[in-house]
Design a protein around this motif. Structure first.
Motif, PDB file in Angstrom:
ATOM      1  N   ASP A 191       0.839  -1.215   0.000  1.00  0.00           N
ATOM      2  CA  ASP A 191       0.000   0.000   0.000  1.00  0.00           C
ATOM      3  C   ASP A 191       0.863   1.250   0.000  1.00  0.00           C
ATOM      4  N   ALA A 192       1.853   1.245   0.891  1.00  0.00           N
ATOM      5  CA  ALA A 192       2.742   2.410   1.016  1.00  0.00           C
ATOM      6  C   ALA A 192       3.523   2.612  -0.280  1.00  0.00           C
ATOM      7  N   CYS A 193       3.958   1.528  -0.911  1.00  0.00           N
ATOM      8  CA  CYS A 193       4.700   1.637  -2.182  1.00  0.00           C
ATOM      9  C   CYS A 193       3.803   2.226  -3.270  1.00  0.00           C
ATOM     10  N   ALA A 194       2.558   1.771  -3.309  1.00  0.00           N
ATOM     11  CA  ALA A 194       1.630   2.284  -4.327  1.00  0.00           C
ATOM     12  C   ALA A 194       1.425   3.781  -4.120  1.00  0.00           C
ATOM     13  N   GLU A 195       1.273   4.166  -2.873  1.00  0.00           N
ATOM     14  CA  GLU A 195       1.054   5.582  -2.522  1.00  0.00           C
ATOM     15  C   GLU A 195       2.248   6.439  -2.938  1.00  0.00           C
ATOM     16  N   ALA A 196       3.472   5.903  -2.726  1.00  0.00           N
ATOM     17  CA  ALA A 196       4.696   6.685  -2.979  1.00  0.00           C
ATOM     18  C   ALA A 196       5.284   6.411  -4.365  1.00  0.00           C
ATOM     19  N   ASP A 197       4.651   5.552  -5.153  1.00  0.00           N
ATOM     20  CA  ASP A 197       5.120   5.209  -6.494  1.00  0.00           C
ATOM     21  C   ASP A 197       6.532   4.598  -6.458  1.00  0.00           C
ATOM     22  N   VAL A 198       6.679   3.568  -5.647  1.00  0.00           N
ATOM     23  CA  VAL A 198       7.969   2.871  -5.516  1.00  0.00           C
ATOM     24  C   VAL A 198       7.783   1.404  -5.917  1.00  0.00           C
TER      25      VAL A 198
END
Ligand code: NAD
Length: 264
Positions: A85-92
């Motif tokens: 989720d955090a990766c999707a949010e930060a585009d990583v």
């Protein structure tokens, strides 16, 4: 997110104090194509391989400042979904080696892959990739043979059978149209004669064994045994780092370790 120039990959590592997290950090600090910019773990921990370890609760907040190109994750299914989720949010980009996902968990992970590049592999060993190819070939060449899959791991492993065993079973069922997940028989006890349309599955847990997978095919007065043994977790760490370097800067989508091997 990096677009794949020759500067080192900016890497974040989750589960940094776990068995695999430590291996990833050890391997990363020895590589020139990777620089660790963030490492987190659920519990507080001393630096590992000279890298400071931050609390996992701060992961999403730290992503902006750390600005990684990719995250390498070896934790547990619930944690991986939070990190995804955090990766999707930060585009990583996310590389995960975590195993043991439910069907729902896998579906959630696949949704994440619609917004960022995501590579999931139950095993980052090139030897296992070779074993899988050999198994597919043997199963094709030996139609109707009895097949038994056995995996052995250390006594701390949580999920059973292993993610790698699941992948091998899927490969077998893909080749053998008469076999499906419903035909898997996990261990045997009591009056349990073997059916012809059956795949025996056995999970052994003992000591500090890193990982062994064996596929036995038997019929027609002959047996074929294909076996892989991992001698060092560094093999998985090296594969995961290769995957992260390969993945960063690619289009959003679902990738596998086979994609990395096919292109390198
Ligand atoms: P481990 O228990 O040694 O380590 C897991 C680490 O993740 C621990 O340090 C734990 O504190 C941490 N963790 C768990 N939840 C967390 C959270 N929410 N935030 C931060 N840290 C968290 O396990 P391991 O042997 O390193 O294996 C981890 C996973 O990787 C398992 O699913 C295992 O099956 C898998 N694995 C995959 C491969 C592969 O090649 N794909 C190889 C080995 C292990």
């Amino acid at each position: 997110m990096s677009t794949g120039d020759s500067s080192p990959l900016r890497l974040a590592v989750t589960g940094a104090a776990g068995r695999m997290g430590r291996e990833v950090l050890d391997a990363a600090v020895d590589r020139e194509d990777v620089v660790v910019v963030l490492a987190v773990n659920r519990s507080e921990t001393e630096p590992i391989a000279g890298v400071a370890i931050d609390p996992a609760a701060e992961f999403a907040d730290r992503l902006g400042d750390a600005d990684p190109d990719a995250v390498v994750d070896f934790t547990g299914p619930a944690s991986t979904l939070e990190y995804a989720d955090a990766c999707a949010e930060a585009d990583v980009a996310l590389v995960t080696g975590t195993t043991g996902f439910s069907e729902d968990g896998l579906a959630t992970l696949r949704e994440t892959a619609s917004s960022v590049p995501l590579l999931k592999a139950a095993n980052f060993s090139r030897g296992i990739a070779a074993l899988r190819r050999a198994v597919r070939e043997a199963v094709t060449a030996l139609p109707g043979y009895d097949i038994e899959v056995t995996e052995t791991h250390h006594n701390g492993k949580r999920d059973a059978p292993s993610g790698t065993a699941h992948t091998i079973l899927e490969d077998i069922e893909d080749v053998r149209s008469d076999l499906s997940p419903a035909d898997r028989v996990h261990g045997r006890e009591g009056d349990a004669p073997r059916e012809s349309a059956e795949i025996g599955v056995h999970a052994r847990r003992a000591g500090d064994i890193i990982g062994e997978h064996e596929v036995l095919l038997a019929d027609n007065h002959e047996t074929v045994e294909l076996t892989h043994r991992s001698g060092d977790r560094g093999v998985f760490a090296a594969g995961a780092l290769d995957a992260a370097v390969w993945l960063a800067g690619r289009d959003a989508g679902w990738y596998t370790f086979d994609d990395v091997i096919d292109e390198s």
